[in-house]
Write a protein that holds these residues in place. Structure first.
Motif, PDB file in Angstrom:
ATOM      1  N   SER A  63       0.808  -1.216   0.000  1.00 32.21           N
ATOM      2  CA  SER A  63       0.000   0.000   0.000  1.00 32.21           C
ATOM      3  C   SER A  63       0.841   1.265   0.000  1.00 32.21           C
ATOM      4  O   SER A  63       0.305   2.372  -0.179  1.00 32.21           O
ATOM      5  CB  SER A  63      -0.931   0.008   1.231  1.00 32.21           C
ATOM      6  N   VAL A  64       2.163   1.144   0.206  1.00 34.81           N
ATOM      7  CA  VAL A  64       3.015   2.327   0.347  1.00 34.81           C
ATOM      8  C   VAL A  64       2.985   3.204  -0.901  1.00 34.81           C
ATOM      9  O   VAL A  64       2.734   4.415  -0.830  1.00 34.81           O
ATOM     10  CB  VAL A  64       4.469   1.923   0.669  1.00 34.81           C
ATOM     11  N   ALA A  92       1.363   8.155  -3.663  1.00 37.82           N
ATOM     12  CA  ALA A  92       0.891   8.772  -4.906  1.00 37.82           C
ATOM     13  C   ALA A  92      -0.382   9.577  -4.673  1.00 37.82           C
ATOM     14  O   ALA A  92      -0.518  10.706  -5.167  1.00 37.82           O
ATOM     15  CB  ALA A  92       0.651   7.684  -5.958  1.00 37.82           C
ATOM     16  N   ILE A  93      -1.312   9.010  -3.911  1.00 43.31           N
ATOM     17  CA  ILE A  93      -2.566   9.718  -3.627  1.00 43.31           C
ATOM     18  C   ILE A  93      -2.306  10.927  -2.735  1.00 43.31           C
ATOM     19  O   ILE A  93      -2.804  12.035  -2.986  1.00 43.31           O
ATOM     20  CB  ILE A  93      -3.581   8.768  -2.959  1.00 43.31           C
ATOM     21  N   VAL A 109      -5.231  -2.382  -4.715  1.00 38.30           N
ATOM     22  CA  VAL A 109      -4.391  -2.838  -3.615  1.00 38.30           C
ATOM     23  C   VAL A 109      -5.126  -3.879  -2.782  1.00 38.30           C
ATOM     24  O   VAL A 109      -4.569  -4.920  -2.410  1.00 38.30           O
ATOM     25  CB  VAL A 109      -3.952  -1.655  -2.725  1.00 38.30           C
ATOM     26  N   MET A 110      -6.391  -3.635  -2.501  1.00 38.38           N
ATOM     27  CA  MET A 110      -7.162  -4.558  -1.666  1.00 38.38           C
ATOM     28  C   MET A 110      -7.455  -5.874  -2.384  1.00 38.38           C
ATOM     29  O   MET A 110      -7.555  -6.913  -1.741  1.00 38.38           O
ATOM     30  CB  MET A 110      -8.472  -3.896  -1.226  1.00 38.38           C
ATOM     31  N   ALA A 137      -6.673   7.446  10.001  1.00 37.14           N
ATOM     32  CA  ALA A 137      -5.502   7.827   9.209  1.00 37.14           C
ATOM     33  C   ALA A 137      -4.435   6.738   9.221  1.00 37.14           C
ATOM     34  O   ALA A 137      -3.250   7.004   9.415  1.00 37.14           O
ATOM     35  CB  ALA A 137      -4.907   9.150   9.707  1.00 37.14           C
ATOM     36  N   ALA A 138      -4.872   5.498   9.027  1.00 41.36           N
ATOM     37  CA  ALA A 138      -3.924   4.380   8.924  1.00 41.36           C
ATOM     38  C   ALA A 138      -4.111   3.735   7.549  1.00 41.36           C
ATOM     39  O   ALA A 138      -4.654   4.349   6.636  1.00 41.36           O
ATOM     40  CB  ALA A 138      -4.136   3.384  10.056  1.00 41.36           C
ATOM     41  N   PHE A 139      -3.703   2.485   7.397  1.00 40.48           N
ATOM     42  CA  PHE A 139      -3.601   1.868   6.080  1.00 40.48           C
ATOM     43  C   PHE A 139      -4.159   0.448   6.105  1.00 40.48           C
ATOM     44  O   PHE A 139      -4.469  -0.092   7.171  1.00 40.48           O
ATOM     45  CB  PHE A 139      -2.134   1.852   5.641  1.00 40.48           C
ATOM     46  N   PRO A 140      -4.282  -0.213   4.921  1.00 42.25           N
ATOM     47  CA  PRO A 140      -4.764  -1.598   4.894  1.00 42.25           C
ATOM     48  C   PRO A 140      -3.804  -2.538   5.624  1.00 42.25           C
ATOM     49  O   PRO A 140      -2.603  -2.285   5.705  1.00 42.25           O
ATOM     50  CB  PRO A 140      -4.804  -1.916   3.392  1.00 42.25           C
TER      51      PRO A 140
END
Length: 450
Positions: free
Chosen positions: A94-95, A100-101, A254-255, A300-303
């Motif tokens: 996911s990095v 990029a986003i 990504v998911m 504000a975290a990630f998959p």
């Protein structure tokens, strides 16, 4: 005694150990995974040029959500959680998309949060459909996946042993000596230690190695002094999420990769702990991933995905209780509130971590080889082709990462992960050469060639 009064045997995965033992073992799980847990937020914060205060918050929210995701998978509730000893951490795949986003001034980090939430909801909705692919994962497939998991992690362990990728004196004899002492300590504890000490062999080895490393002048507690005592993660720190089609679609890709990888990991880990994972559990595990990602987007975290360091620890210690890993999830939530405590763990000299990594990743690869040893090669020559083709293809991202760079951009997320390649190649080859086992009308498996 009649069968009606005989207590049911509790599977080792579901055993609740004494509190002190679970706390100690839970700490060991968290200690070996902490560096990996904070790596992604550090990379993202650096790439997006976040302030020190925002970086601390991003690390804390990531750890907090990792703990929640771990509890969802280990303890579970209703139709959520695979209920295996799986510690969840941020997926490195996911990095790139996150940076990029977040680098787009028209989207920003609020757009990252919205994209993660949208992709999490997508995973929740798709879990029942993806989970039905469980039948495509027989032992020849899961054995390939577990073997590749171990093999792909060796370069990481070697970097740690050498003092870290950016060490100016990479591979110095002092680093190698520390790693060797860690390995020797783990072996000695396993050979001569009490059952409880053997369960903590990795933690003991890391502590011995850390003591030697600090004695040789390695490591620093500077980050501990700079870290605040207390921080409280709360939703929408970076503002209310914004939802845009392209960022959400990017994170959905990504998911999809995560779902393929997670499904392979669930089945493989189930085989490792001798608790086969059925289709329903795969679906519940994917649902938990979706819910955890949705919550992470709010914080504000990630998959998230399973941490392989902990799989190696489960094999090495022989402690398969999911409740031990659940304790490590609780500890991650607590450490997220006290950054100074987390900084102490992060100050572990890299070479000491490398010695533990070689031991843990080695036993993961050995577990995969053990599974593959049970596969019938004499009466089914196709299995040799499946194993050979899968491992050779899956190691390309590790041994020759530039080989796939000329392929279309949309394919890159799938080609970035050795585990995803192992899943796709082994599943497709097995289906094409051996057929697919599906339940017949009598409930017994029947093979149908594709």
């Amino acid at each position: 005694m009649s069968s009606a009064t005989t207590p049911a045997t509790v599977h080792p995965v579901d055993q609740i150990l004494p509190v002190r033992q679970m706390l100690t073992l839970g700490l060991q799980h968290m200690a070996v995974s902490y560096i990996g847990a904070i790596a992604v937020p550090l990379i993202v914060a650096s790439a997006l040029k976040m302030s020190q205060a925002d970086t601390v918050v991003l690390i804390s929210t990531t750890l907090f959500c990792s703990g929640i995701a771990t509890l969802l998978q280990t303890v579970g509730f209703w139709k959520f959680g695979v209920r295996l000893p799986i510690l969840q951490g941020v997926a490195f795949s996911s990095v790139g998309p996150v940076i990029a986003i977040g680098s787009n001034p028209e989207v920003g980090f609020a757009g990252v949060c919205g994209a993660v939430i949208g992709a999490g909801i997508f995973t929740l909705l798709m879990a029942p459909f993806v989970g039905r692919l469980r039948r495509f994962f027989p032992p020849v497939v899961t054995g390939c996946i577990v073997t590749v998991i171990g093999l792909q992690l060796f370069p990481i362990a070697y970097e740690w042993v050498g003092g870290g990728r950016h060490a100016s004196d990479f591979g110095a004899p002092a680093y190698l000596a520390v790693a060797a002492v860690v390995l020797l300590s783990i072996l000695l504890v396993n050979r001569y230690g009490s059952p409880m000490m053997r369960n903590m062999a990795v933690l003991v080895g890391m502590l011995v190695g850390a003591a030697l490393a600090y004695g040789l002048g390695m490591g620093s507690f500077h980050s501990v002094q700079e870290s605040p005592w207390l921080t409280v993660p709360y939703p929408f720190y970076f503002g209310l999420p914004t939802f845009s089609l392209i960022p959400i679609a990017t994170m959905v890709v990504v998911m999809i990769v995560q779902m393929v990888e997670s499904m392979g990991l669930f089945v493989a880990i189930g085989d490792i702990v001798d608790k086969p994972v059925e289709e329903k559990q795969v679906i519940n595990g994917l649902r938990a991933n979706g819910l955890a990602s949705t919550i992470a987007g709010m914080f504000a975290a990630f998959p998230f995905i399973a941490f392989m360091e902990n799989v190696g620890l489960v094999i090495l210690t022989g402690v398969r209780s999911r409740w031990v890993v659940a304790i490590s999830g609780l500890l991650m939530c607590l450490v997220a509130l006290v950054p100074k405590a987390g900084a102490i763990i992060a100050s572990m000299p890299t070479a000491a971590l490398g010695g533990a990594g070689i031991a843990m990743f080695g036993v993961v690869a050995a577990a995969g080889i053990q599974t593959l040893a049970k596969v019938d090669y004499e009466r089914n020559r196709y299995n040799v082709l499946i194993v050979g083709f899968t491992i050779s293809a899956a190691l390309v991202p590790v041994l020759a990462p530039a080989l796939f760079k000329q392929l279309p951009e949309w394919s890159q997320p799938f080609l970035h992960s050795s585990v995803v390649i192992a899943c796709l190649v082994s599943v497709l080859l097995n289906a094409a050469l051996n057929g697919v086992s599906v339940p017949d009308t009598a409930g017994k498996p029947a093979s149908h060639s594709l």
